[in-house]
Design an enzyme around this catalytic site. Sequence first.
Site, PDB file in Angstrom:
ATOM      1  N   MET A 213      42.820  33.299  47.325  1.00  0.00           N
ATOM      2  CA  MET A 213      42.233  32.591  46.194  1.00  0.00           C
ATOM      3  C   MET A 213      41.099  31.711  46.720  1.00  0.00           C
ATOM      4  O   MET A 213      41.338  30.692  47.363  1.00  0.00           O
ATOM      5  CB  MET A 213      43.322  31.752  45.494  1.00  0.00           C
ATOM      6  CG  MET A 213      42.824  30.672  44.547  1.00  0.00           C
ATOM      7  SD  MET A 213      41.888  31.323  43.139  1.00  0.00           S
ATOM      8  CE  MET A 213      40.981  29.838  42.664  1.00  0.00           C
TER       9      MET A 213
ATOM     10  N   THR B 224      22.457  49.587  45.988  1.00  0.00           N
ATOM     11  CA  THR B 224      23.451  49.529  47.059  1.00  0.00           C
ATOM     12  C   THR B 224      24.387  50.744  46.958  1.00  0.00           C
ATOM     13  O   THR B 224      24.793  51.144  45.875  1.00  0.00           O
ATOM     14  CB  THR B 224      24.254  48.205  47.010  1.00  0.00           C
ATOM     15  OG1 THR B 224      24.664  47.947  45.676  1.00  0.00           O
ATOM     16  CG2 THR B 224      23.415  47.052  47.512  1.00  0.00           C
TER      17      THR B 224
ATOM     18  N   HIS C  58      40.726  37.499  38.004  1.00  0.00           N
ATOM     19  CA  HIS C  58      41.781  37.159  37.033  1.00  0.00           C
ATOM     20  C   HIS C  58      41.617  37.882  35.701  1.00  0.00           C
ATOM     21  O   HIS C  58      42.453  37.707  34.812  1.00  0.00           O
ATOM     22  CB  HIS C  58      41.847  35.648  36.832  1.00  0.00           C
ATOM     23  CG  HIS C  58      42.357  34.903  38.039  1.00  0.00           C
ATOM     24  ND1 HIS C  58      43.675  34.921  38.425  1.00  0.00           N
ATOM     25  CD2 HIS C  58      41.712  34.149  38.967  1.00  0.00           C
ATOM     26  CE1 HIS C  58      43.824  34.186  39.528  1.00  0.00           C
ATOM     27  NE2 HIS C  58      42.649  33.717  39.875  1.00  0.00           N
TER      28      HIS C  58
ATOM     29  N   ASP D 157      23.666  49.969  34.456  1.00  0.00           N
ATOM     30  CA  ASP D 157      24.656  50.027  35.524  1.00  0.00           C
ATOM     31  C   ASP D 157      25.112  51.463  35.770  1.00  0.00           C
ATOM     32  O   ASP D 157      26.273  51.728  36.043  1.00  0.00           O
ATOM     33  CB  ASP D 157      25.857  49.104  35.202  1.00  0.00           C
ATOM     34  CG  ASP D 157      26.757  48.882  36.413  1.00  0.00           C
ATOM     35  OD1 ASP D 157      26.345  49.235  37.526  1.00  0.00           O
ATOM     36  OD2 ASP D 157      27.871  48.368  36.220  1.00  0.00           O
TER      37      ASP D 157
ATOM     38  N   GLY E  15      26.650  44.866  46.018  1.00  0.00           N
ATOM     39  CA  GLY E  15      26.001  43.568  45.837  1.00  0.00           C
ATOM     40  C   GLY E  15      24.989  43.591  44.707  1.00  0.00           C
ATOM     41  O   GLY E  15      24.656  42.552  44.132  1.00  0.00           O
TER      42      GLY E  15
HETATM   43  C1  HEC Z   1      38.569  36.812  44.895  1.00  0.00           C
HETATM   44  C2  HEC Z   1      39.543  36.809  43.836  1.00  0.00           C
HETATM   45  C3  HEC Z   1      39.734  35.516  43.051  1.00  0.00           C
HETATM   46  C4  HEC Z   1      38.818  34.760  42.382  1.00  0.00           C
HETATM   47  C5  HEC Z   1      37.328  35.009  42.300  1.00  0.00           C
HETATM   48  C6  HEC Z   1      39.533  33.678  41.762  1.00  0.00           C
HETATM   49  N1  HEC Z   1      40.865  33.779  42.059  1.00  0.00           N
HETATM   50 FE1  HEC Z   1      42.337  32.499  41.464  1.00  0.00          FE
HETATM   51  N2  HEC Z   1      43.665  33.546  42.614  1.00  0.00           N
HETATM   52  C7  HEC Z   1      43.416  34.677  43.318  1.00  0.00           C
HETATM   53  C8  HEC Z   1      44.612  35.105  43.996  1.00  0.00           C
HETATM   54  C9  HEC Z   1      44.738  36.328  44.885  1.00  0.00           C
HETATM   55  C10 HEC Z   1      45.605  34.174  43.696  1.00  0.00           C
HETATM   56  C11 HEC Z   1      47.059  34.192  44.164  1.00  0.00           C
HETATM   57  C12 HEC Z   1      47.205  33.525  45.492  1.00  0.00           C
HETATM   58  C13 HEC Z   1      48.651  33.520  45.916  1.00  0.00           C
HETATM   59  O1  HEC Z   1      49.165  34.563  46.300  1.00  0.00           O
HETATM   60  O2  HEC Z   1      49.278  32.447  45.829  1.00  0.00           O
HETATM   61  C14 HEC Z   1      44.988  33.204  42.807  1.00  0.00           C
HETATM   62  C15 HEC Z   1      45.654  32.107  42.269  1.00  0.00           C
HETATM   63  C16 HEC Z   1      45.094  31.234  41.344  1.00  0.00           C
HETATM   64  C17 HEC Z   1      45.821  30.163  40.715  1.00  0.00           C
HETATM   65  C18 HEC Z   1      47.286  29.817  40.962  1.00  0.00           C
HETATM   66  C19 HEC Z   1      48.145  30.598  40.015  1.00  0.00           C
HETATM   67  C20 HEC Z   1      49.611  30.463  40.293  1.00  0.00           C
HETATM   68  O3  HEC Z   1      50.385  30.389  39.313  1.00  0.00           O
HETATM   69  O4  HEC Z   1      50.026  30.477  41.467  1.00  0.00           O
HETATM   70  C21 HEC Z   1      44.950  29.534  39.860  1.00  0.00           C
HETATM   71  C22 HEC Z   1      45.244  28.359  38.963  1.00  0.00           C
HETATM   72  C23 HEC Z   1      43.677  30.222  39.975  1.00  0.00           C
HETATM   73  N3  HEC Z   1      43.810  31.238  40.879  1.00  0.00           N
HETATM   74  C24 HEC Z   1      42.532  29.901  39.246  1.00  0.00           C
HETATM   75  C25 HEC Z   1      41.285  30.472  39.444  1.00  0.00           C
HETATM   76  C26 HEC Z   1      40.068  30.041  38.797  1.00  0.00           C
HETATM   77  C27 HEC Z   1      39.991  28.936  37.759  1.00  0.00           C
HETATM   78  C28 HEC Z   1      39.059  30.800  39.316  1.00  0.00           C
HETATM   79  C29 HEC Z   1      37.555  30.702  39.021  1.00  0.00           C
HETATM   80  C30 HEC Z   1      36.962  29.416  39.307  1.00  0.00           C
HETATM   81  C31 HEC Z   1      39.645  31.739  40.256  1.00  0.00           C
HETATM   82  N4  HEC Z   1      41.000  31.498  40.310  1.00  0.00           N
HETATM   83  C32 HEC Z   1      38.947  32.699  40.984  1.00  0.00           C
HETATM   84  C33 HEC Z   1      42.213  35.344  43.386  1.00  0.00           C
HETATM   85  C34 HEC Z   1      41.031  34.877  42.853  1.00  0.00           C
END
Ligand code: HEC
Length: 701
Positions: free
Chosen positions: A651, A245, A612, A310, A186
């Site tokens: 997500m 941490t 991502h 860090d 954290g």
């Molecule tokens: C904790 C991890 C995490 C964070 C933080 C995160 N994502 Fe994701 N995102 C994922 C995961 C895992 C998936 C795939 C989910 C699935 O299996 O359908 C995903 C899927 C997506 C998809 C769909 C993609 C597709 O083609 O299916 C979009 C668009 C996306 N994220 C945008 C964002 C955006 C914009 C942010 C920041 C605001 C964000 N994500 C933050 C983990 C994250």
Amino acid sequence: MQGFRHRGVALALSAAIFCHASSTVAAEPVAADWPNFGRDGSEQHYSPLNEINVSNIGKLGLAWYYDLESGFTVSPPVKGDDKLFTTTGHSHIRAFDAACGKLLWEFDAGVREIAQSPLHMSWGNKGIAWWNGRVFLTTTDGRVIALDDNTGQPVWITRQFELTELRNSNGAPRVFDGKVIVGHGGADISPVRGYVTAYDANTGKQLWRFFTVPGDPSKPAANKAEEVMRPTWKGNWYGKGGGGTAWNAFSYDEELNLIYLGVGNGFPYNQQLRSPGGGDNLFLASIVAVNADTGEYVWHYQVCPAEQWDCTASQDMTIATVEIEGKPRKVLMQAPKNGFFYVLDAASGEFISAEKFARVTWAQGIDAKTGRPIENPGIRYQDKPGLFELWPGPQGAHSWLPQAYSPRTGLVYIPVMDVGALIGSAPPDATGFTAGMGVTLIADADLPGSRRSYLKAWDPSAQQAAWSVELPGDWPGGVLATAGDLVFQGRIDGYLVAYDARTGEEVWSFKTVAPVVAPPISYSVKGKQFVSVLTGNGSQGGGILATGNAAYRTDYALPRRLLTFALDGTATVPEFSLPDLVPPDDPEFNANDDQVTAGAIAFATGACIVCHGTDAIGGGAAPDLRFSPMILNPVLFKSVVVNGSLKLRGMPSTPGMSDEVLEDIRNYLRQRAKQAASETAAPQLRDSLPTHSKKNDASEA
Ligand code: HEC
């Protein structure tokens, strides 16, 4: 996405020959088991089994496999009671018959349902523990859970922190002598005060809690540890949190009755803000030895006094008896992020030696008399204009993926990285990924000689490499050493490789479909030895630092598996043809520079980058958004990002995000897709790339 493809196809045909239906389990020696992250308290990641060895390694084949869902799959399995237990990053636990891979039960801790913030879904679980008929897990949202190893039902559940706190527990819990030791992270994102907690493994009752930075200075010191820490802090640190941490490493020595804690970085990074006026700021970036029964302070050693880039001491601490100046001595060995390999006396913490095992620019060396670093002039960025190189950067010369030690060769096998960063001062109110920490830190800068990785066999007595192998990419897998004089390590290009522990010669490899970075383990059932590992990427700073692996296919959607090997195993994994990565066709798109820049900043400062990837290059923790058709559809994009339509798939939603910011991010991603379309070299698997594997002489190491 195809997360659950092939699910239930646990038993490959040939597995039947390993499956013994008998329910009477002979009491086996501990050598057969792998109950903790590093097998036992010494964290050697060493198996005393030698049925599989350098002479017969050619006969090692896949015994059985099991398909897992997408997500983080980077932890080692654990084995006890003739069962093998695995976790995914979201704490979905499975129990298998350790001989034949039959699924016995599953327990999903429900992290995705319970998670309150992206933090709870990032940095997935790194491991679990087994002890006395129970499986122990921590969830990223702060729960500590003991399961019955026969049924998968919870025996007790407790919390190390509240759901609303900005902490994330992803390190493997350890069970040492009936005590469950847990920590959390954290301090990279929030002003927390770190601590480590010990629970009674039978009841879940808290036994002790050790704070790693001091508490309220207006109150009397709570204990000896606080008396040691306090004079090393200046100003009004309390309320800023301090950090410290302990998110990963713990070791234990039964004879000395000591538990060792590997403590992390400060918050904020910039010491001028954290502790104006200086001081060492104990116990940041320190190894702390505590009494195993009471949690009382015994000794400490700080690897980065006055930490401000860090620097952490959260890397694994190997306890072993090695020869020091001709005499056997019980030592603690750590290769922390800062690039020096440390040998300390395990009983007293006395500094014995330290040498560079990677490219280092922050210090010339460690003073042999004081054990303190000799920092290079100008390395502290306060009041210094511009950016300059820092080696190693915050990714570290070695991160959490563990080293292994073989008592037979006396060598420590370290997954090493040379990844430099750019660093400089920043006003605390500036925007940018780490600017709020009072520093500009470009963690994954494109520097000559950077983004390289190695497996190095380190001689702790001579403090030099015995051999070194250069690896593809810059995220080398965790290591296993065995009494068969073998060293196993996975690679980003999809191979699990075995090396001769003495020479570094590659003696065996197995091609999987996905990258292998999780540490392998070895165990036996009724005398038959197995090697087991999970495949799949997704742990590199959560998923941020993917650039160095961009030449390899690390896709989120690649099949993730539990693979178990034995001599004469003949199973095969199903054919999988990698889909082409094609950016969506977007001829209408005309980038608006301001919008794209705003989107890039929102992507980096919002949580997106954590899963991502830097520059939206996916590293396997989540889909690579440059190739997602969803970035062309504003309605779908909003339903996923703002309304959380994929939350139960990992997500997280950001309900407060304005339409303007959402559109900025979407346009930034469209721009990145357009750039990807114009890049000629799409990521490949090893088969179509020149091999990067190269054995070096010690002189080059
Ligand atoms: C904790 C991890 C995490 C964070 C933080 C995160 N994502 Fe994701 N995102 C994922 C995961 C895992 C998936 C795939 C989910 C699935 O299996 O359908 C995903 C899927 C997506 C998809 C769909 C993609 C597709 O083609 O299916 C979009 C668009 C996306 N994220 C945008 C964002 C955006 C914009 C942010 C920041 C605001 C964000 N994500 C933050 C983990 C994250």
